[in-house]
Design an enzyme around this catalytic site. Structure first.
Site, mmCIF file in Angstrom:
data_model
loop_
_atom_site.group_PDB
_atom_site.id
_atom_site.type_symbol
_atom_site.label_atom_id
_atom_site.label_comp_id
_atom_site.label_asym_id
_atom_site.label_seq_id
_atom_site.Cartn_x
_atom_site.Cartn_y
_atom_site.Cartn_z
ATOM 1 C CD GLN A 222 28.891 44.542 0.100
ATOM 2 O OE1 GLN A 222 28.644 43.484 -0.546
ATOM 3 N NE2 GLN A 222 27.692 45.443 0.307
ATOM 4 N NE ARG B 155 28.008 41.205 5.335
ATOM 5 C CZ ARG B 155 28.067 42.539 5.142
ATOM 6 N NH1 ARG B 155 27.346 42.964 4.015
ATOM 7 N NH2 ARG B 155 28.841 43.376 5.454
ATOM 8 N NE ARG C 73 52.777 49.838 -0.563
ATOM 9 C CZ ARG C 73 53.686 49.964 0.723
ATOM 10 N NH1 ARG C 73 53.314 49.441 1.737
ATOM 11 N NH2 ARG C 73 54.655 50.652 0.394
ATOM 12 C CG LEU D 275 31.799 26.163 13.764
ATOM 13 C CD1 LEU D 275 32.350 25.956 12.000
ATOM 14 C CD2 LEU D 275 31.425 24.891 14.470
ATOM 15 C CD GLU E 208 42.273 42.434 -0.325
ATOM 16 O OE1 GLU E 208 41.789 42.705 -1.613
ATOM 17 O OE2 GLU E 208 41.966 42.575 0.667
ATOM 18 C CG HIS F 192 31.411 40.354 8.812
ATOM 19 N ND1 HIS F 192 30.447 40.417 9.565
ATOM 20 C CD2 HIS F 192 31.248 40.526 7.463
ATOM 21 C CE1 HIS F 192 29.568 40.745 8.685
ATOM 22 N NE2 HIS F 192 30.011 40.588 7.479
ATOM 23 C CB SER G 191 49.641 43.833 -1.207
ATOM 24 O OG SER G 191 50.094 45.029 -1.227
ATOM 25 C CB SER H 204 33.964 30.471 25.034
ATOM 26 O OG SER H 204 33.435 29.492 26.146
ATOM 27 N NE ARG I 103 47.918 50.507 -4.122
ATOM 28 C CZ ARG I 103 47.947 50.063 -2.739
ATOM 29 N NH1 ARG I 103 47.645 48.847 -2.568
ATOM 30 N NH2 ARG I 103 48.647 50.821 -1.621
#
Length: 210
Positions: free
Chosen positions: A69, A176, A85, A166, A81, A73, A83, A49, A149
């Site tokens: 991918q 990764r 659209r 963090l 992100e 997470h 879009s 914490s 799209r």
């Protein structure tokens, strides 16, 4: 081209220390050597914490197959992100210059290089270009971007802002940055790793000991 840019951060190694010491109603103004020992203790014994009180934010540009991918997470992280659209500008496609082979003893990952013949190279380049041409044609015909799209490949470049604690990003990098992770995905994680160790050196080395 894959790009990772740090756009914001909150806190420091001292923030982690103060989050831990607040249990004793204490606060410090300056980081000392003994605080590094405390951070090491916290990481070693799973006291996560305090590491959630320092955070960092990135703007990342990568192909869709990489984004899909990484978006898995989610704990301690926030993702917004671009879009398709809402935007209809010409897409940029990630160009693969070196093709990797399928590993013999694994169901995932890659191994070695595969050289494409001229026919396959031409088909690849033509197909990618045709996807863009078809998309632009649909947009030109007035088709909604949210449908147009559908013809774009997973190699399309996308862009997102990824923010989190963090501790959350340490978990991302633990998974990764491994050698068997897909190269393009590992590239993003390694950028994140380099930013975090620069801005939170003591905490990051405790969470991800070299």
């Amino acid at each position: 081209m894959i790009k990772v840019e740090m756009i914001d951060k909150m806190g420091s190694d001292l923030s982690v220390v103060n989050a831990a010491r607040v249990s004793y109603a204490k606060i410090k103004e300056q980081f000392e050597d003994k605080d590094a020992k405390l951070i090491s203790f916290l990481a070693k014994h799973g006291h996560w914490s305090p590491f959630a009180h320092a955070s960092i934010s990135f703007r990342i540009r990568a192909p869709v197959f990489v984004a899909r991918q990484l978006v898995k997470h989610q704990v301690g992280l926030s993702w917004n992100e671009v879009s398709r659209r809402y935007v209809s500008y010409e897409p940029e496609l990630y160009k693969i210059d070196e093709w990797r082979g399928k590993p013999v003893n694994s169901k995932q990952g890659s191994e070695g290089a595969v050289e494409l013949d001229r026919t396959l190279k031409h088909m690849y380049e033509t197909t990618m270009e045709q996807c863009k041409i078809l998309y632009n044609a649909f947009i030109g015909k007035g088709i909604a971007p949210e449908q147009a799209r559908a013809v774009l490949p997973q190699s399309m470049m996308t862009e997102w802002i990824w923010s989190g604690t963090l501790y959350a990003f340490a978990r991302v990098c633990d998974l990764r940055c491994k050698p068997d992770v897909q190269k393009e995905t590992r590239e993003v994680a390694e950028f994140i790793d380099s930013y975090c160790i620069y801005h939170f050196p003591v905490s990051w080395n405790a969470l991800r000991p070299r």
